[in-house]
Design a protein around this motif. Structure first.
Motif, PDB file in Angstrom:
ATOM      1  N   ALA A 105      94.029  92.318  50.066  1.00 55.75           N
ATOM      2  CA  ALA A 105      94.409  91.255  51.004  1.00 55.75           C
ATOM      3  C   ALA A 105      93.535  90.023  50.791  1.00 55.75           C
ATOM      4  O   ALA A 105      94.030  88.884  50.786  1.00 55.75           O
ATOM      5  CB  ALA A 105      94.292  91.765  52.443  1.00 55.75           C
ATOM      6  N   MET A 106      92.261  90.253  50.610  1.00 57.89           N
ATOM      7  CA  MET A 106      91.350  89.126  50.392  1.00 57.89           C
ATOM      8  C   MET A 106      91.719  88.330  49.140  1.00 57.89           C
ATOM      9  O   MET A 106      91.679  87.100  49.134  1.00 57.89           O
ATOM     10  CB  MET A 106      89.934  89.672  50.202  1.00 57.89           C
ATOM     11  N   ILE A 107      92.053  89.067  48.080  1.00 53.27           N
ATOM     12  CA  ILE A 107      92.475  88.399  46.843  1.00 53.27           C
ATOM     13  C   ILE A 107      93.775  87.647  47.097  1.00 53.27           C
ATOM     14  O   ILE A 107      93.957  86.516  46.652  1.00 53.27           O
ATOM     15  CB  ILE A 107      92.645  89.442  45.713  1.00 53.27           C
ATOM     16  N   GLY A 121      77.975  91.992  52.281  1.00 50.04           N
ATOM     17  CA  GLY A 121      77.835  91.690  53.700  1.00 50.04           C
ATOM     18  C   GLY A 121      77.684  90.203  53.995  1.00 50.04           C
ATOM     19  O   GLY A 121      77.976  89.741  55.094  1.00 50.04           O
ATOM     20  N   LEU A 122      77.221  89.459  52.999  1.00 51.17           N
ATOM     21  CA  LEU A 122      77.005  88.017  53.187  1.00 51.17           C
ATOM     22  C   LEU A 122      78.193  87.171  52.750  1.00 51.17           C
ATOM     23  O   LEU A 122      78.319  86.014  53.154  1.00 51.17           O
ATOM     24  CB  LEU A 122      75.776  87.558  52.382  1.00 51.17           C
ATOM     25  N   ALA A 123      79.070  87.738  51.923  1.00 50.90           N
ATOM     26  CA  ALA A 123      80.110  86.935  51.265  1.00 50.90           C
ATOM     27  C   ALA A 123      81.457  87.055  51.947  1.00 50.90           C
ATOM     28  O   ALA A 123      81.880  88.159  52.286  1.00 50.90           O
ATOM     29  CB  ALA A 123      80.254  87.378  49.810  1.00 50.90           C
ATOM     30  N   PRO A 124      82.160  85.957  52.118  1.00 52.76           N
ATOM     31  CA  PRO A 124      83.509  85.990  52.694  1.00 52.76           C
ATOM     32  C   PRO A 124      84.586  86.154  51.630  1.00 52.76           C
ATOM     33  O   PRO A 124      85.769  86.041  51.933  1.00 52.76           O
ATOM     34  CB  PRO A 124      83.616  84.636  53.380  1.00 52.76           C
ATOM     35  N   CYS A 125      84.193  86.432  50.395  1.00 55.80           N
ATOM     36  CA  CYS A 125      85.166  86.537  49.298  1.00 55.80           C
ATOM     37  C   CYS A 125      85.043  87.889  48.609  1.00 55.80           C
ATOM     38  O   CYS A 125      84.118  88.646  48.879  1.00 55.80           O
ATOM     39  CB  CYS A 125      84.914  85.414  48.291  1.00 55.80           C
ATOM     40  N   PRO A 126      85.966  88.228  47.689  1.00 58.99           N
ATOM     41  CA  PRO A 126      85.854  89.495  46.959  1.00 58.99           C
ATOM     42  C   PRO A 126      84.603  89.522  46.088  1.00 58.99           C
ATOM     43  O   PRO A 126      84.240  88.509  45.475  1.00 58.99           O
ATOM     44  CB  PRO A 126      87.116  89.521  46.084  1.00 58.99           C
ATOM     45  N   VAL A 127      83.953  90.684  46.042  1.00 56.29           N
ATOM     46  CA  VAL A 127      82.770  90.892  45.221  1.00 56.29           C
ATOM     47  C   VAL A 127      83.073  91.983  44.197  1.00 56.29           C
ATOM     48  O   VAL A 127      83.502  93.076  44.571  1.00 56.29           O
ATOM     49  CB  VAL A 127      81.573  91.333  46.084  1.00 56.29           C
ATOM     50  N   ILE A 128      82.874  91.665  42.917  1.00 52.73           N
ATOM     51  CA  ILE A 128      83.053  92.672  41.874  1.00 52.73           C
ATOM     52  C   ILE A 128      81.685  93.161  41.462  1.00 52.73           C
ATOM     53  O   ILE A 128      80.846  92.387  41.006  1.00 52.73           O
ATOM     54  CB  ILE A 128      83.821  92.099  40.673  1.00 52.73           C
ATOM     55  N   ALA A 129      81.457  94.475  41.635  1.00 49.67           N
ATOM     56  CA  ALA A 129      80.158  95.071  41.349  1.00 49.67           C
ATOM     57  C   ALA A 129      80.141  95.616  39.934  1.00 49.67           C
ATOM     58  O   ALA A 129      81.046  96.354  39.537  1.00 49.67           O
ATOM     59  CB  ALA A 129      79.884  96.179  42.343  1.00 49.67           C
ATOM     60  N   VAL A 130      79.099  95.257  39.174  1.00 47.64           N
ATOM     61  CA  VAL A 130      78.941  95.741  37.802  1.00 47.64           C
ATOM     62  C   VAL A 130      77.625  96.503  37.694  1.00 47.64           C
ATOM     63  O   VAL A 130      76.550  95.912  37.668  1.00 47.64           O
ATOM     64  CB  VAL A 130      78.934  94.586  36.785  1.00 47.64           C
ATOM     65  N   PRO A 131      77.677  97.843  37.607  1.00 48.73           N
ATOM     66  CA  PRO A 131      76.448  98.611  37.415  1.00 48.73           C
ATOM     67  C   PRO A 131      75.987  98.481  35.965  1.00 48.73           C
ATOM     68  O   PRO A 131      76.810  98.337  35.065  1.00 48.73           O
ATOM     69  CB  PRO A 131      76.888 100.051  37.693  1.00 48.73           C
ATOM     70  N   THR A 132      74.660  98.518  35.743  1.00 52.62           N
ATOM     71  CA  THR A 132      74.169  98.485  34.360  1.00 52.62           C
ATOM     72  C   THR A 132      73.405  99.756  34.030  1.00 52.62           C
ATOM     73  O   THR A 132      72.982 100.504  34.914  1.00 52.62           O
ATOM     74  CB  THR A 132      73.255  97.275  34.091  1.00 52.62           C
ATOM     75  N   SER A 133      73.196  99.964  32.743  1.00 52.72           N
ATOM     76  CA  SER A 133      72.477 101.154  32.269  1.00 52.72           C
ATOM     77  C   SER A 133      70.970 100.962  32.290  1.00 52.72           C
ATOM     78  O   SER A 133      70.236 101.779  31.733  1.00 52.72           O
ATOM     79  CB  SER A 133      72.951 101.507  30.861  1.00 52.72           C
TER      80      SER A 133
END
Ligand code: AMP
Ligand code: AMP
Ligand code: AMP
Ligand code: AMP
Ligand code: MG
Ligand code: MG
Ligand code: MG
Ligand code: MG
Ligand code: MG
Ligand code: MG
Ligand code: MG
Ligand code: MG
Lengths: 207, 207, 207, 207, 207, 207, 207, 207
Positions: free
Chosen positions: C197-199, D145-157
């Protein structure tokens, strides 16, 4: 697409009502029908809808062989422990309704190798073998060494502790030294029996 | 036991000296010989011993087709990404030396489904398919739905991160919804090709 | 912070009393309210407190669209098997109450690819797609290849054996070759629907 | 299908020769081209073939912005530790060549939360955020929690021991309490940047 | 050996009869007694045996503060979600009966960081902090960065899917970038509270 | 925030150039500096920059005790096998530069319990103990039972096979029956030594 | 404590200098000495120190049988594949220097069961058997069924893919249906040989 | 094959009817019979069939010592926590019916090492020891260091969280530094007791 094979319903996780509805839809076509992971109470309900349905208690399958196909060839279902029989039966019923002559060889664990070796003849005459085992899952490796045909290995969830609900025999089977072994998911007797029937039936002597 | 199939040497983890010794012992029989996981330097060494040896660079195999068996039937080897080709070639070479006509269909990943669908004819005419894929390993599921024959799924170690060196596509393939899929170990092109040839060859039209 | 989005209560692991108390606190503000993982008995109790509450039985959600926001755009929720529908519905309800027009496309597993391909139009017109699948979890890869928009993949716990309660499709989705796929936790239809929905809503045509 | 996005080559596991060949084929179309996981030596080789190629040393990318698309919107790439920068750069370069204005915010680990909070403005103005973190991978939860937009999380090794080569932060991110987070594979800066650009660009104000 | 600390009974996996017998044996010494993982019915039974017993319903503990030790110092127990409170209470009760002044700070998840930051004073005045969190388990990392004292991280089994019954937050905590964090087993509120009390009490100003 | 503790650089994964640059920035403040995971060649380089730097070869640390803080209390570092000494030294050096008197007790594995028991006095006089062990990681359990103070358990990656690079002793330590044990990541001698020093120093006899 | 057993040095992870120093300390006592996981270069160095040292190249052991104990009983070491021989030799050398008569039976994998069955006599006459296998690790199950004595199963890291560096055969062996099987760590030929010798020697006919 | 050992039935996963049928078949031979994992209700049923059957409530075994073999030697069963007693009893009953004198030593966890050390005499006089432990599973390592005889380690599923249903103590035991330890599956008291009896009985003083 696949004439000669049944319509299949995987009943686990469906309500009796849902299965009955699906069954009634399938029943209108003249296909064979196979329902897997079916409890006794589900059979009782469906038996009232169609008296021709047959229940395999051990294998938890309900079947309707509507259009009697001539069985051919030879699929051998071998299993290790008593507790593996439900999965072995699911495989046997599936292979049979998919057109294969099926023979069963149960309670042939590798820790008592001579019981298995006594059946070498049967092993060498099959067109395709389904080898079902829980615990350490070593059966397919030994069978693979004795058999001149493809062997489909079916690991079961029978075991405890480091068995990891079937991951132990699954990995055993995937790492087999025998070159003629392929593997299906844990407890997937249906998949083993289906592919075995296809291998048994498949080559139509005409190409 | 299994006439018509090659003697096989798994070279990984053996010294060149050990492989040469094994090769010389096998060479005395009139069998076909297949050496898998063979580096170029090993081939160079063995080529001096026996000039008839053939090297497949991509598939890392050395073969000797001593007793030319008539190829028959049709094994189709489909692979997803470029990096999966070595495993696909190992399967193709194995199926061929085991007596099957082999056709290759590479670079057919499911994220570009139309490339695969364009080959529906080939998929429907094969007697057995070997489907090779790394990354998410979704190829066999799609192929299984299109093919009227057994599909042997070969996961590869091509990927990174949560790919877990091939466990991810292995589990994908074991959980496939298509009923005609069986699976071999990660990167086991040899096992996939061998079983495919057996399925292709097996039924001898006479039982 | 996020105007236009509902207040959400995750009911699993809370007593009915606790949820009722939280609901009464939230009710005082004029927000929309969404309760996920809610059993029928919980709905019955809350329905007596506020007659405007709506229950989605399949998706196990209770919602109150207090301040009717105009739906916009287009979120498409696609799912693979029948047993995946509860998670798909959780996603659909969440996306809708968060302001998106939502369309559903269920029972589109990849082992029967043509059902999916028949919907290519819808796939190409969505602003964001939520692809829900258990078993081998291959659906998002195929959809990702067909869709010109972001695809959020939601693995489900539907499966058995080496499925590992959803880890198998989770890893499938994380390793997808399609570049436009991102993933949420197993069975997290809520998270998938919310982000979709956000997107869908997000860019307000004015920056 | 996806106009406005680059042709992408994943160089890892390909020989320099193979990449050069692929590059020459792509070069003929007027697309932008992005090569990821590219070593310096590969760049040196390709730079001789086409002098317009640009190398990003930290991000290990080679790019050719052939058809200069107007950048728009705002993608913010935030990363936690110094060692996470290569993945963050891969994301930033990808988002940029895919049409997004990109801003970077590095060395903002959660164990020193005030550095991150000092950037709250930027976080609230982005259209989409890519949050890159190794070690415990907690960054996306706080950003979410701070962002009003979509957040894409990228884990690293980046980590050791029970980090399990990135599985630890991957699971952290998948289990985040923030509802606006979706996740890509470990070290998959490319996937994160690509999806972020799509979210940033996607809605064309005309449907 | 450890004067000033209670005798402890872990009730889980013991019959009520067994616990009663153990309790009666311990009761004869003049120690404080703490029983963890105790169901209400167990308390009802034991309350008849000794009216001084106190039940903490949320923390599932039964305690007997036989020899009232003077509380000292300051242990702060912080938890993330509502469902983590039982483990937090187990920690708080244990630290208290072990001689520490205890303060609680609940519902401070990192996805709403400002609630936590509002308590910076308390965090900076504690002698030892117990940080309890399920889901992604990011709380201790943030607390560790704000606190000048040792932080004991307690992961909980609250979560689903890739949460792996608490392994996800356990790994999060073990990989924290904050240097003042140590970790105990999943749901081990007792161990966290006990060690916190020891740290709080331990240095006796006289060595 | 944490006066009395060193500035720390984790050198693993950084170039010598990067570490030198960070060191030069830190050197300007009058803090103590600790560099962990530092190879001999890095020390040689930095020693030319600042002659006061001290290298601990076994522990792979470089330190600069710029502002000589008075050591106090007593941290005891106990380790099991010879191969665990590097991690034990990292802990010991860290605890010392953080203000603690440190004593070492090495080669005290539990399979030869009497060597450990012979040191019961030291174990009972420490303010905090760091117990370092690879292989089965049983040492902290035994030490925990003997010690009246907090014990920080540090698992190491020393072992093979089912050791899983340190996961085996990590799980051993997390499941310990001794109530006074907390755990840090595999090979994290730094974290163990830092927290031990904080526990040793922390209570300032004045609250 | 254990007279009649050698002093043992595990060389892996120790420098040649460290091993030499340990050796010189042990040499002063009149014990037998066994060094495991020893590279050729280490032997060359030590051979100059003491000319009586003997190197077993396959098993990577250096031994000194200082006080020639009379061998007794019968330990049989059976192994599956060629690549398992190093581990089998480590077991054989250890059992021998610990006082047992040792017989070897190599290349007896279960996929060619008849080679193993041909040795039934030897299997039935041993006092204790060490069964060494990589790949699927099925050998001990079959041997266990044939042997009237204890069988110690040693999994090896020989394999690939889902073999998981030896976890697959380890789990196979732990789940064996044969009741007379116990297991040691992956590649732990030393532990298998040591326990086998103890079982072989142990009962002294006099209690 | 193995005279002197009982016929064994693993009741878990079998119906009472199936067990009764198997029992009646075995009863005809003059063997001893052992039924493991037997619920009270099963015993009640079988006791009506054969009044000589004996139930061990803690160990969940039913036994019939038909042909009273003279007990000999000495098997010592040591266990750690109260909750491990069922597995310890299964081991003790099995060893006894297999011909060994059995002594029990319960509640000897390593976190209170002095209780165990007080029994050093018994440990040094046993011919074989079965060491049973859940939680961290450290007991066998300590016992192994004190005992001059083989030690069979039995991990139990007693624990929680990172205990992983017994995998934690299983790995602890497999990685033990003591050379005289071998391991059986989680909760496999039967296997531990059987092998211990074989070791105790085995060498017949006559070869
Ligand atoms: N026991 C089984 N395990 C896995 N797949 C099955 C099983 N039985 C049936 N199936 C598959 O499930 C499909 C039907 O699924 P559904 O439409 O959910 O009933 C069939 O086409 C089969 O391919
Ligand atoms: N199905 C779900 N899975 C994961 N998170 C959820 C789900 N439903 C709601 N949430 C999140 O849970 C939060 C509410 O949690 P609680 O305060 O425990 O009720 C919401 O803000 C959502 O972010
Ligand atoms: N051996 C270690 N293991 C884990 N963390 C460490 C280690 N050494 C230093 N650190 C942490 O790493 C931080 C420095 O990281 P960096 O800025 O990447 O050099 C320090 O503040 C420490 O908290
Ligand atoms: N290959 C091996 N695997 C496991 N443990 C071993 C091995 N060889 C020797 N050991 C054990 O290692 C101990 C010596 O270790 P260390 O003092 O580190 O040399 C011996 O007492 C043996 O118990
Ligand atoms: Mg049909
Ligand atoms: Mg041959
Ligand atoms: Mg709101
Ligand atoms: Mg394009
Ligand atoms: Mg006490
Ligand atoms: Mg500082
Ligand atoms: Mg000695
Ligand atoms: Mg018998």
């Amino acid at each position: 697409l696949r004439t000669g094979y049944p319509e299949v319903v995987f009943c686990q996780g469906k309500t009796h009502e849902q299965v009955e509805k699906i069954f009634q839809a399938l029943e209108k076509h003249n296909d064979n029908i196979l329902m897997t992971r079916a409890e006794p109470a589900l059979f009782e309900r469906l038996a009232k809808v169609d008296g021709r349905l047959v229940y395999n208690e051990l294998g938890r399958t309900i079947s309707l062989e509507n259009e009697g196909r001539q069985k051919s060839g030879s699929v051998l279902v071998i299993s290790a422990g008593t507790a593996d029989i439900p999965v072995a039966e699911e495989a046997a019923v599936t292979a049979s309704i998919s057109g294969a002559n099926v023979e069963r060889l149960y309670d042939c664990g590798v820790a008592g190798i001579h019981r298995l070796l006594a059946q070498t003849d049967k092993i060498q005459q099959a067109r395709c073998i389904v080898a079902v085992a829980g615990m350490e899952g070593a059966l397919p490796s030994v069978v693979g060494g004795l058999a001149p045909c493809p062997v489909i290995a079916v690991p079961t969830s029978v075991g405890y502790g480091s068995h990891l609900n079937g991951l132990a025999p699954l990995f055993t089977m995937l790492n087999s030294c025998a070159p003629n072994i392929t593997v299906v998911n844990i407890d997937n007797g249906f998949g083993g029996g289906f592919s075995a029937a296809m291998i048994n039936n498949g080559v139509k002597c005409d190409p």
